[in-house]
Scaffold this motif. Structure first.
Motif, PDB file in Angstrom:
ATOM      1  N   ILE A 106     -50.942 -21.459 -25.185  1.00 39.49           N
ATOM      2  CA  ILE A 106     -52.053 -22.077 -25.909  1.00 39.49           C
ATOM      3  C   ILE A 106     -53.255 -22.287 -24.983  1.00 39.49           C
ATOM      4  O   ILE A 106     -54.415 -22.141 -25.397  1.00 39.49           O
ATOM      5  N   SER A 127     -54.751 -24.503 -33.720  1.00 40.07           N
ATOM      6  CA  SER A 127     -53.440 -24.839 -33.152  1.00 40.07           C
ATOM      7  C   SER A 127     -53.531 -25.755 -31.937  1.00 40.07           C
ATOM      8  O   SER A 127     -52.579 -26.496 -31.643  1.00 40.07           O
ATOM      9  N   SER A 277     -46.978 -25.676 -32.950  1.00 37.32           N
ATOM     10  CA  SER A 277     -48.335 -25.244 -32.599  1.00 37.32           C
ATOM     11  C   SER A 277     -48.340 -23.800 -32.102  1.00 37.32           C
ATOM     12  O   SER A 277     -49.249 -23.025 -32.434  1.00 37.32           O
ATOM     13  N   CYS A 280     -47.835 -21.535 -35.130  1.00 33.93           N
ATOM     14  CA  CYS A 280     -49.078 -21.478 -35.907  1.00 33.93           C
ATOM     15  C   CYS A 280     -50.106 -20.597 -35.214  1.00 33.93           C
ATOM     16  O   CYS A 280     -50.804 -19.802 -35.865  1.00 33.93           O
ATOM     17  N   TYR A 281     -50.203 -20.728 -33.893  1.00 37.09           N
ATOM     18  CA  TYR A 281     -51.171 -19.918 -33.142  1.00 37.09           C
ATOM     19  C   TYR A 281     -50.878 -18.427 -33.302  1.00 37.09           C
ATOM     20  O   TYR A 281     -51.787 -17.622 -33.551  1.00 37.09           O
ATOM     21  N   TRP A 284     -51.545 -17.393 -37.087  1.00 36.92           N
ATOM     22  CA  TRP A 284     -52.969 -17.347 -37.425  1.00 36.92           C
ATOM     23  C   TRP A 284     -53.697 -16.255 -36.654  1.00 36.92           C
ATOM     24  O   TRP A 284     -54.648 -15.656 -37.156  1.00 36.92           O
TER      25      TRP A 284
END
Length: 292
Positions: A106, A127, A277, A280-281, A284
């Motif tokens: 991230i 995220s 997270s 989701c990252y 997406w």
């Protein structure tokens, strides 16, 4: 035929994440008896030499510029691992460190933005707040106070994200296994230089130490990276990233089962939020690519 190849690749990656989790446990048990810098130096030198037969032909084809670039990235990885092994040596909650380290994926887009002015995509901005919430839940169980090991794990995660960014630019047109072999060798040699130039406590070589060192160097490093490299060749990048997220989960299960580590509910929730997270990252990011 492609489905079978992809399934085999996914199995290789799954095994690689499990071996990475084993590596966390082995590393913790080794640094209880051996100084961290010595461990990093010997471990990664041996691991790189074990990988060398699989990529010697590819390394011979590299230019001096490519080799120097890989050595530079390897030094960055070495610093990250030195910080990481120190955090492992002082932490009482190994699984917590694994979840913090998983944040590197991230953090990497932000690092790329700062250094190369490459703006993160929409998936990052969506995220990143989720990851921050997970980090807060994971670390602030005793009020607004970070433990030293948590700070070092976070620093190691930031350095690893910087390595991700620089490594992506360095390995263009280079076979992944050749890149890994050279970088691990640089990590090992630089670790040995650091260990020899600083005062290290004496340690005794025991059967337990040898066993866990072999597990760490051979199983959790050489075999793990070999499986990971082979697996990534035949698996979609997003799928590979999702599978690799399992590493902190395995670490959690193994640290509870092998080390008897107890994990508070808030930290479990924090780890789950970090995993969410990351998922989701990846999801997406894939969606944004499809729309481009």
């Amino acid at each position: 035929m492609m489905n079978v190849k992809a399934m085999r690749g996914e199995l290789y990656l799954l095994c690689a994440t499990l071996l990475a989790g084993v590596g966390w446990i082995a590393s913790k048990l080794v640094v209880l008896e051996m100084p961290g810098p010595v461990f990093i130096g010997v471990r990664f030198t041996i691991a790189s030499l074990l990988l060398l037969p699989f990529c010697f032909r590819h390394i011979r084809q590299l230019t001096i510029k490519q080799i120097m670039s890989l050595c530079g990235v390897g030094l960055l990885l070495s610093v990250s691992l030195q910080v990481w092994v120190y955090a492992v040596s002082v932490t009482e909650t190994l699984s917590e460190g694994a979840f913090i380290m998983s944040l590197a994926m991230i953090i990497a887009p932000f690092v790329s933005w700062v250094i190369f002015r490459v703006k993160p995509n929409r998936a990052f901005w969506l995220s990143f707040p989720i990851a921050i919430i997970g980090m807060l839940l994971l670390t602030l169980t005793n009020g607004w106070h970070l433990e030293p090991s948590q700070i070092y794990f976070l620093l190691a995660s930031m350095l690893l994200s910087l390595h991700f960014v620089m490594n992506k630019r360095a390995i263009t047109n280079i076979k992944p296994i050749a890149s890994i072999c050279i970088q691990l060798f640089v990590v090992g040699i630089s670790g040995l230089v650091f260990a020899s130039s600083t005062v290290q406590p004496e340690f005794e070589i025991t059967q337990t130490l040898v066993f866990w060192f072999v597990v760490s160097a051979v199983v959790a490093t050489s075999i793990r990276y070999l499986l990971q490299t082979v697996g990534q060749h035949s698996v979609n990048m997003e799928v590979a990233a999702l599978i690799m997220i399992l590493e902190p989960v395995w670490t959690l299960l193994l640290s509870v089962g092998v080390l008897g580590e107890s994990v508070e509910l808030q930290k479990l929730i924090g780890g789950a939020v970090i995993i969410a997270s990351l998922c989701c990252y990846i999801k997406w990011s894939r969606k944004n690519k499809a729309l481009d």
